[in-house]
Design a protein around this motif. Sequence first.
Motif, PDB file in Angstrom:
ATOM      1  N   ALA A   1     -39.135 -73.699  64.260  1.00 20.17           N
ATOM      2  CA  ALA A   1     -38.005 -74.321  63.566  1.00 20.17           C
ATOM      3  C   ALA A   1     -37.579 -73.490  62.371  1.00 20.17           C
ATOM      4  N   ALA A   2     -38.555 -72.954  61.631  1.00 20.96           N
ATOM      5  CA  ALA A   2     -38.226 -72.091  60.494  1.00 20.96           C
ATOM      6  C   ALA A   2     -37.575 -70.801  60.978  1.00 20.96           C
ATOM      7  N   GLY A   3     -38.086 -70.235  62.069  1.00 20.97           N
ATOM      8  CA  GLY A   3     -37.528 -68.993  62.590  1.00 20.97           C
ATOM      9  C   GLY A   3     -36.121 -69.157  63.124  1.00 20.97           C
ATOM     10  N   ALA A   4     -35.825 -70.321  63.697  1.00 25.81           N
ATOM     11  CA  ALA A   4     -34.487 -70.562  64.239  1.00 25.81           C
ATOM     12  C   ALA A   4     -33.482 -70.919  63.157  1.00 25.81           C
ATOM     13  N   GLY A   5     -33.957 -71.198  61.946  1.00 20.10           N
ATOM     14  CA  GLY A   5     -33.050 -71.554  60.858  1.00 20.10           C
ATOM     15  C   GLY A   5     -32.688 -73.016  60.822  1.00 20.10           C
ATOM     16  N   CYS A   6     -33.595 -73.876  61.256  1.00 16.07           N
ATOM     17  CA  CYS A   6     -33.315 -75.319  61.234  1.00 16.07           C
ATOM     18  C   CYS A   6     -33.086 -75.797  59.799  1.00 16.07           C
ATOM     19  N   GLU A   7     -32.232 -76.770  59.662  1.00 16.38           N
ATOM     20  CA  GLU A   7     -31.929 -77.331  58.349  1.00 16.38           C
ATOM     21  C   GLU A   7     -33.087 -78.162  57.814  1.00 16.38           C
ATOM     22  N   LYS A   8     -33.736 -78.922  58.708  1.00 22.84           N
ATOM     23  CA  LYS A   8     -34.902 -79.720  58.328  1.00 22.84           C
ATOM     24  C   LYS A   8     -35.614 -80.168  59.586  1.00 22.84           C
ATOM     25  N   VAL A   9     -36.841 -80.690  59.392  1.00 24.47           N
ATOM     26  CA  VAL A   9     -37.637 -81.222  60.498  1.00 24.47           C
ATOM     27  C   VAL A   9     -38.043 -82.647  60.145  1.00 24.47           C
ATOM     28  N   LEU A  10     -37.834 -83.561  61.091  1.00 27.35           N
ATOM     29  CA  LEU A  10     -38.235 -84.952  60.924  1.00 27.35           C
ATOM     30  C   LEU A  10     -39.412 -85.214  61.858  1.00 27.35           C
ATOM     31  N   ILE A  11     -40.501 -85.765  61.313  1.00 26.11           N
ATOM     32  CA  ILE A  11     -41.702 -86.041  62.101  1.00 26.11           C
ATOM     33  C   ILE A  11     -41.939 -87.545  62.089  1.00 26.11           C
ATOM     34  N   THR A  12     -41.886 -88.144  63.262  1.00 30.01           N
ATOM     35  CA  THR A  12     -41.998 -89.595  63.361  1.00 30.01           C
ATOM     36  C   THR A  12     -43.459 -90.040  63.409  1.00 30.01           C
ATOM     37  N   LYS A  13     -43.670 -91.305  63.137  1.00 35.04           N
ATOM     38  CA  LYS A  13     -45.016 -91.876  63.221  1.00 35.04           C
ATOM     39  C   LYS A  13     -45.551 -91.730  64.642  1.00 35.04           C
ATOM     40  N   GLY A  14     -46.828 -91.429  64.733  1.00 32.54           N
ATOM     41  CA  GLY A  14     -47.427 -91.161  66.034  1.00 32.54           C
ATOM     42  C   GLY A  14     -47.711 -89.691  66.227  1.00 32.54           C
ATOM     43  N   CYS A  15     -47.069 -88.840  65.416  1.00 33.05           N
ATOM     44  CA  CYS A  15     -47.351 -87.408  65.452  1.00 33.05           C
ATOM     45  C   CYS A  15     -48.554 -87.096  64.554  1.00 33.05           C
ATOM     46  N   VAL A  16     -49.164 -85.961  64.788  1.00 31.41           N
ATOM     47  CA  VAL A  16     -50.273 -85.529  63.951  1.00 31.41           C
ATOM     48  C   VAL A  16     -49.762 -85.243  62.536  1.00 31.41           C
ATOM     49  N   ASP A  17     -50.633 -85.405  61.555  1.00 29.33           N
ATOM     50  CA  ASP A  17     -50.278 -85.155  60.156  1.00 29.33           C
ATOM     51  C   ASP A  17     -49.923 -83.673  59.971  1.00 29.33           C
ATOM     52  N   PRO A  18     -48.721 -83.361  59.489  1.00 28.09           N
ATOM     53  CA  PRO A  18     -48.343 -81.950  59.333  1.00 28.09           C
ATOM     54  C   PRO A  18     -49.175 -81.200  58.298  1.00 28.09           C
ATOM     55  N   TRP A  19     -49.898 -81.932  57.419  1.00 26.98           N
ATOM     56  CA  TRP A  19     -50.714 -81.269  56.393  1.00 26.98           C
ATOM     57  C   TRP A  19     -52.176 -81.149  56.815  1.00 26.98           C
ATOM     58  N   GLU A  20     -52.453 -81.420  58.087  1.00 25.15           N
ATOM     59  CA  GLU A  20     -53.787 -81.198  58.623  1.00 25.15           C
ATOM     60  C   GLU A  20     -54.053 -79.682  58.647  1.00 25.15           C
ATOM     61  N   PRO A  21     -55.262 -79.228  58.300  1.00 30.45           N
ATOM     62  CA  PRO A  21     -55.529 -77.790  58.195  1.00 30.45           C
ATOM     63  C   PRO A  21     -55.125 -76.975  59.424  1.00 30.45           C
ATOM     64  N   LYS A  22     -55.354 -77.489  60.630  1.00 30.56           N
ATOM     65  CA  LYS A  22     -54.993 -76.728  61.835  1.00 30.56           C
ATOM     66  C   LYS A  22     -53.485 -76.587  61.977  1.00 30.56           C
ATOM     67  N   VAL A  23     -52.739 -77.604  61.568  1.00 27.20           N
ATOM     68  CA  VAL A  23     -51.275 -77.512  61.608  1.00 27.20           C
ATOM     69  C   VAL A  23     -50.795 -76.467  60.602  1.00 27.20           C
ATOM     70  N   LEU A  24     -51.387 -76.458  59.425  1.00 26.47           N
ATOM     71  CA  LEU A  24     -51.012 -75.492  58.391  1.00 26.47           C
ATOM     72  C   LEU A  24     -51.264 -74.058  58.868  1.00 26.47           C
TER      73      LEU A  24
END
Length: 408
Positions: free
Chosen positions: A212-235
């Motif tokens: 998403a960052a590489g494509a130049g997305c304006e923002k990313v929305l993460i809905t409930k049910g997804c993994v925590d984006p601040w989990e170490p493996k996601v980072l």
Amino acid sequence: MAALGRVWGPALLWPRGAGAAGRRGVRALRRSPVRVLPPAKKKAGAAPAEAAPGPRREGPPPPAVERSAAAPGLWYEKAAPGDRRLGKVVTIAKSKKFRDNNGKVLLEGHRLIKDALEAGAVPQTLFFSTVGHLKELPEAEIKRASLIKVKFEDIKIWSDLVTPQGLLGIFSKPDHAKMSYPAAQLTNSLPLLLICDNIRDPGNLGTILRSAAGAGCEKVLITKGCVDPWEPKVLRAGMGAHFRLPIIANLEWESVPSNLPAGTQVCVADNKDPGAPAKTTSVPGGAGRAGSAPGNTKAPVKSRPEVAPDHEDEAAAADIPELATQCYYEDWARTPVAVVIGGETHGLSADALHLAASTGGKRLVIPVVPGVDSLNAAIAAAIVLFEGKRQLLRRHKEDDRQKVPVAG
């Protein structure tokens, strides 16, 4: 209390709901805190001050505070080798309960920490193995943190990386509204948004954010049910994407429209053959409102005992709106546009399909060879996002050509 004492206080080490082990760890730290010697303030020509009279302390002297050669005003503590209290701090900081209750995240590695500092993330504590790590970070930012020099062997024990870099940091959880994203990212940003739906795998989510960052997305929305984006493996998988574009996490589907620009068309990515009839498969309860995995007959089915499977499938099918279907490489990207990527196991939720239908969105198909199962969610996201980028840039060039006056 001294700098490290502040970091190791109950607010950091003992999240609400922690058990007896956490309380014992806090008591141990209270009994034997690491002492900090503040920088000596000495007037010109003044004689060294004599020690105040009093009983002599037993045991080894407290660790000395050293001054970094790269920054004369930068002070740090030197921890004793094998200090288990430091390991407890890092271990607790990796937990989701700690992130949620205390609003702090653990970052590891020079690049990730530098990106975080440059974007305005607030550091609380930095653990480093050599002073050279501090020289490569913005001095004005790290002065606000407690700096603790530890043995590299200790960091190797704490680290989740195969090849640790010797640098870890505890930061306040970044607020996307207060971040300063890179100028190059903002300049190349497009009216293209990403919505993550049922992405459970940390590696997939991190890779999706990177795309998403590489494509130049304006923002990313993460809905409930997804993994925590601040989990170490996601980072780790995100490779700094968290500090390049706004990421709004833990959203209820009802609040997603309010986070989209006015007039946004929402499309969903799918692997279904555009010529095949629509199919729906029920998914485990709780994965979304009557969730489904459209076009994926291999999605796991979990029937609830109180509802007959046939009735459940009929109810799910009746709740799925019909969407216009086309291949992803055909024209679909309007300004602005959002794309929903569903997880591989649970697929797209009914909420995502209803949102797409309400905005006149389409089902974007990525054709695969017959017999091949659905694509990896991260791969599908990259394909659709970069195709959306191509279409938006082409449309932008066409609009510019139309604005150029023709010479008479």
